[in-house]
Design a protein around this motif. Structure first.
Motif, PDB file in Angstrom:
ATOM      1  N   VAL A   1      13.146 -58.735  14.998  1.00  0.00           N
ATOM      2  CA  VAL A   1      12.292 -57.803  14.589  1.00  0.00           C
ATOM      3  C   VAL A   1      10.948 -58.454  15.283  1.00  0.00           C
ATOM      4  O   VAL A   1       9.885 -57.616  15.239  1.00  0.00           O
ATOM      5  CB  VAL A   1      12.172 -58.238  12.840  1.00  0.00           C
TER       6      VAL A   1
ATOM      7  N   ARG B   1       8.031 -61.236  11.020  1.00  0.00           N
ATOM      8  CA  ARG B   1       9.193 -61.413  10.197  1.00  0.00           C
ATOM      9  C   ARG B   1       8.815 -61.401   8.778  1.00  0.00           C
ATOM     10  O   ARG B   1       9.318 -60.982   7.708  1.00  0.00           O
ATOM     11  CB  ARG B   1      10.078 -62.528  10.462  1.00  0.00           C
TER      12      ARG B   1
ATOM     13  N   ALA C   1      14.167 -47.782   9.815  1.00  0.00           N
ATOM     14  CA  ALA C   1      14.049 -49.031  10.018  1.00  0.00           C
ATOM     15  C   ALA C   1      14.793 -50.067   9.267  1.00  0.00           C
ATOM     16  O   ALA C   1      14.542 -51.416   9.479  1.00  0.00           O
ATOM     17  CB  ALA C   1      12.455 -49.490   9.969  1.00  0.00           C
TER      18      ALA C   1
ATOM     19  N   ALA D   1      10.966 -52.161  12.165  1.00  0.00           N
ATOM     20  CA  ALA D   1      10.395 -52.355  10.721  1.00  0.00           C
ATOM     21  C   ALA D   1       9.132 -53.165  11.154  1.00  0.00           C
ATOM     22  O   ALA D   1       8.217 -53.085  10.183  1.00  0.00           O
ATOM     23  CB  ALA D   1      11.200 -53.281  10.013  1.00  0.00           C
ATOM     24  N   ALA D   2       8.987 -53.894  12.174  1.00  0.00           N
ATOM     25  CA  ALA D   2       7.844 -54.700  12.438  1.00  0.00           C
ATOM     26  C   ALA D   2       6.749 -53.668  12.674  1.00  0.00           C
ATOM     27  O   ALA D   2       5.804 -53.866  12.145  1.00  0.00           O
ATOM     28  CB  ALA D   2       8.102 -55.487  13.689  1.00  0.00           C
TER      29      ALA D   2
ATOM     30  N   VAL E   1      16.178 -60.604   7.886  1.00  0.00           N
ATOM     31  CA  VAL E   1      15.113 -60.200   8.802  1.00  0.00           C
ATOM     32  C   VAL E   1      15.345 -61.169  10.174  1.00  0.00           C
ATOM     33  O   VAL E   1      14.709 -62.247   9.944  1.00  0.00           O
ATOM     34  CB  VAL E   1      13.803 -60.299   8.428  1.00  0.00           C
TER      35      VAL E   1
ATOM     36  N   ARG F   1      18.584 -55.099   5.347  1.00  0.00           N
ATOM     37  CA  ARG F   1      18.461 -55.753   6.600  1.00  0.00           C
ATOM     38  C   ARG F   1      17.543 -54.874   7.389  1.00  0.00           C
ATOM     39  O   ARG F   1      17.542 -53.785   7.612  1.00  0.00           O
ATOM     40  CB  ARG F   1      19.854 -55.716   7.359  1.00  0.00           C
ATOM     41  N   ALA F   2      16.480 -55.567   7.830  1.00  0.00           N
ATOM     42  CA  ALA F   2      15.707 -55.025   8.733  1.00  0.00           C
ATOM     43  C   ALA F   2      15.725 -54.880  10.205  1.00  0.00           C
ATOM     44  O   ALA F   2      16.223 -55.653  10.976  1.00  0.00           O
ATOM     45  CB  ALA F   2      14.083 -55.610   8.748  1.00  0.00           C
ATOM     46  N   LEU F   3      15.554 -53.687  10.718  1.00  0.00           N
ATOM     47  CA  LEU F   3      15.855 -53.352  12.138  1.00  0.00           C
ATOM     48  C   LEU F   3      14.499 -53.753  13.117  1.00  0.00           C
ATOM     49  O   LEU F   3      13.304 -53.732  12.174  1.00  0.00           O
ATOM     50  CB  LEU F   3      16.400 -51.971  12.330  1.00  0.00           C
ATOM     51  N   PRO F   4      14.616 -53.870  14.318  1.00  0.00           N
ATOM     52  CA  PRO F   4      13.298 -54.191  14.854  1.00  0.00           C
ATOM     53  C   PRO F   4      12.308 -53.232  14.613  1.00  0.00           C
ATOM     54  O   PRO F   4      11.074 -53.513  14.752  1.00  0.00           O
ATOM     55  CB  PRO F   4      13.900 -54.148  16.443  1.00  0.00           C
TER      56      PRO F   4
ATOM     57  N   VAL G   1       7.204 -58.538   7.197  1.00  0.00           N
ATOM     58  CA  VAL G   1       8.368 -57.419   6.935  1.00  0.00           C
ATOM     59  C   VAL G   1       9.031 -57.892   5.696  1.00  0.00           C
ATOM     60  O   VAL G   1       9.263 -56.915   4.798  1.00  0.00           O
ATOM     61  CB  VAL G   1       9.124 -57.102   8.230  1.00  0.00           C
ATOM     62  N   ARG G   2       9.345 -59.005   5.450  1.00  0.00           N
ATOM     63  CA  ARG G   2      10.165 -59.481   4.367  1.00  0.00           C
ATOM     64  C   ARG G   2       9.340 -59.529   3.127  1.00  0.00           C
ATOM     65  O   ARG G   2       9.847 -59.059   2.105  1.00  0.00           O
ATOM     66  CB  ARG G   2      10.469 -60.865   4.734  1.00  0.00           C
TER      67      ARG G   2
END
Length: 137
Positions: free
Chosen positions: A71, A77, A28, A109-110, A67, A104-107, A80-81
């Motif tokens: 996401v 967001r 993620a 990650a949510a 993010v 960098r968070a990918l979708p 996740v952050r």
């Protein structure tokens, strides 16, 4: 929370880290890792802190987070952050001084658990730190 000297805040800092660093994606997250140059080389590609106090002689570890709206909404967001910031704070001291890290968070990650984000982050950092090998085609 990361100290102000440890955070990337300017877009030029993010751009330098993304352009000059190794990019590795795991699960993620995507990690852009810029390791410090060996001694004797010029440090022109290492981004400078947004505000330099001049008192700190050593170069701190620096981290930034990306993010995007892909996401999720603002609540997702920020969640996740916060998770990534806490995970990176624990791992930043293991990296060499002067390291710049952009996560960098990918979708995905949510919906990822805290443990899963930690495992993905560990795998990405380990892969970015390892020497590049030749790929067989």
């Amino acid at each position: 929370m990361l100290a102000a000297a440890q955070r990337l805040r300017r877009s030029s800092d993010f751009a330098a880290a993304v352009r000059g660093g190794r990019r590795v994606g795991r699960g993620a997250v995507v990690v852009h890792l810029t390791l410090p140059e060996p001694t004797g080389a010029t440090a022109t590609s290492t981004p400078e802190p947004a505000r330099s106090s001049g008192a700190d002689i050593s170069v701190p570890h620096r981290a930034g987070f990306v993010v995007s709206k892909a996401v999720g909404g603002a609540v997702a967001r920020n969640k996740v952050r916060r998770r990534l910031r806490h995970l990176v704070r624990e791992r930043l001291t293991e990296l060499p001084a002067g390291t710049t890290l952009v996560v960098r968070a990918l979708p995905a990650a949510a919906d990822a658990t805290y443990a899963r984000l930690g495992a993905d982050l560990d795998a990405a950092i380990a892969a970015a730190r390892s020497p590049r090998g030749r790929r067989s085609r």
